[in-house]
Design a protein around this motif. Structure first.
Motif, short mmCIF file in Angstrom:
data_model
loop_
_atom_site.label_atom_id
_atom_site.label_comp_id
_atom_site.label_asym_id
_atom_site.label_seq_id
_atom_site.Cartn_x
_atom_site.Cartn_y
_atom_site.Cartn_z
N UNK A 1 0.82 -1.21 0.00
CA UNK A 1 0.00 0.00 0.00
C UNK A 1 0.86 1.27 0.00
N UNK A 2 1.12 1.83 -1.19
CA UNK A 2 1.92 3.06 -1.29
C UNK A 2 1.29 4.24 -0.54
N UNK A 3 -0.02 4.19 -0.27
CA UNK A 3 -0.67 5.32 0.41
C UNK A 3 -0.19 5.48 1.85
N UNK A 4 0.42 4.44 2.42
CA UNK A 4 0.97 4.56 3.78
C UNK A 4 2.17 5.49 3.73
N UNK A 5 2.06 6.60 4.43
CA UNK A 5 3.15 7.58 4.47
C UNK A 5 4.02 7.40 5.71
N UNK A 6 3.40 6.96 6.81
CA UNK A 6 4.10 6.87 8.09
C UNK A 6 3.82 5.54 8.76
N UNK A 7 4.87 4.89 9.24
CA UNK A 7 4.74 3.69 10.08
C UNK A 7 5.21 4.10 11.47
N UNK B 1 9.84 -0.69 6.12
CA UNK B 1 9.23 0.62 5.88
C UNK B 1 10.23 1.59 5.26
N UNK B 2 11.45 1.61 5.76
CA UNK B 2 12.45 2.52 5.22
C UNK B 2 12.81 2.15 3.77
#
Length: 332
Positions: free
Chosen positions: A71-77, A97-98
């Motif tokens: 899911x590219x829409x995830x900006x922050x974990x 994530x990085x």
């Protein structure tokens, strides 16, 4: 300060807002890796401690990595706990994530840097450009040690010194934010968190003048009546009066900015919640049809945006009182 004299007149939160609170596009994935922690702070809503053993499993960890990849829409974990660094899956999730270019937040208690097997963490944080959000509930030693345990303040100062030496609070990609929590109420003379901008100035001045420390932002977070705070308030017969105080200070303008709107909170079992506070109260997110949602559900659906209405409860007044409160501090 405001004293509440009529606690029985509390209005349920869902009636106060008059309409369902709805989800926006999900951009933040907050993951609670488990309840293991080297501290047992008296305001901890997670009720974490060194005695807790619950943590992420390899199976759920892999599902979360799949979620981050798919899911590219995830900006922050946003990784939390317990002490997230102590629980299974911390480094694999960071690195997944990085690799995908996500911002990664680690909510650190700072004292973990001095525990055996964790002394490499400051360097690891810097190498991976993790954003560190660290608990320092006051800039004065006495207040911190009362909330978090004797000696915690001095160790926290040493930890910030380590991070500063690595460039945290100084370099653009090495962000260090601190978190203020007010003391748990001990009587009905309740108060809201101080103005965030002014308190940030006070923190920065004191820490610079006394320890030559720097940081980026201060977040003021209201103590919600859940976890250990809830237990304490009940023991002092302050639970309902405190909720009424929060309701009295309800601010409708905060609703557009509460963290549950664009965030999913996931526990170590893979269950999905609208926010971290709902997670601690076991108020699970559901589909419009009432189906409980897990990480596996999201992967099968091929969508993060399957929640329509956010689950609310009376403790939501804590996020919507005064200038508001969230994992990122004041809202308005």
């Amino acid at each position: 300060m405001i004293t509440t004299n009529n606690p029985k007149s509390l209005n349920p939160f869902h009636q106060k807002i008059k309409h369902p609170l709805t989800k926006q596009k999900i951009t933040i994935l907050q993951i609670n890796l488990g309840k293991k922690c080297n501290l047992a702070c008296n305001h901890c809503h997670v009720e974490a401690s060194p005695k807790r053993t619950e943590e992420l499993t390899p199976e759920i960890c892999q599902q979360l990595i799949d979620l981050i990849n798919d899911f590219p829409q995830i900006e922050t974990v946003d990784l939390t706990g317990g002490a997230p660094e102590m629980n299974y899956g911390f480094k694999p999730l960071v690195e997944a994530a990085r690799k995908r270019g996500k911002e990664v937040i680690v909510r650190s208690n700072l004292t973990i840097f001095f525990e055996p097997n964790f002394t490499d963490l400051p360097d690891y944080f810097a190498q991976n450009q993790l954003r560190v959000i660290a608990s320092l509930p006051c800039y004065l030693q006495d207040n911190v040690d009362k909330q978090r345990g004797a000696g915690v303040y001095n160790v926290s100062i040493q930890a910030i010194q380590k991070l500063n030496q690595l460039g945290y609070g100084k370099e653009e990609n090495l962000i260090l934010d601190l978190v203020y929590n007010p003391p748990v109420p001990r009587n009905e003379n309740f108060s809201l968190t101080p103005k965030q901008a002014k308190l940030e100035e006070d923190y920065k001045t004191y820490l610079k003048d006394n320890f030559n420390l720097v940081f980026n932002h201060l977040f003021t977070i209201t103590n919600l009546p859940i976890g250990r705070t809830k237990q304490y308030l009940h023991s002092k017969e302050l639970y309902t009066p405190y909720l009424k105080f929060l309701e009295t200070n309800y601010n409708e303008k905060t609703l557009d900015h509460v963290m549950c709107r664009n965030q999913l909170s996931i526990d170590y079992l893979g269950n999905v919640y609208d926010c971290d506070f709902n997670q601690m109260e076991n108020l699970k997110a559901t589909t419009a049809e009432g189906q409980k949602i897990t990480v596996a559900t999201l992967l099968e659906a091929g969508s993060l945006d399957i929640i329509r209405d956010i689950k609310t409860a009376n403790y939501c007044y804590g996020c919507t009182a005064g200038t508001g409160s969230s994992c990122g501090g004041a809202l308005v």
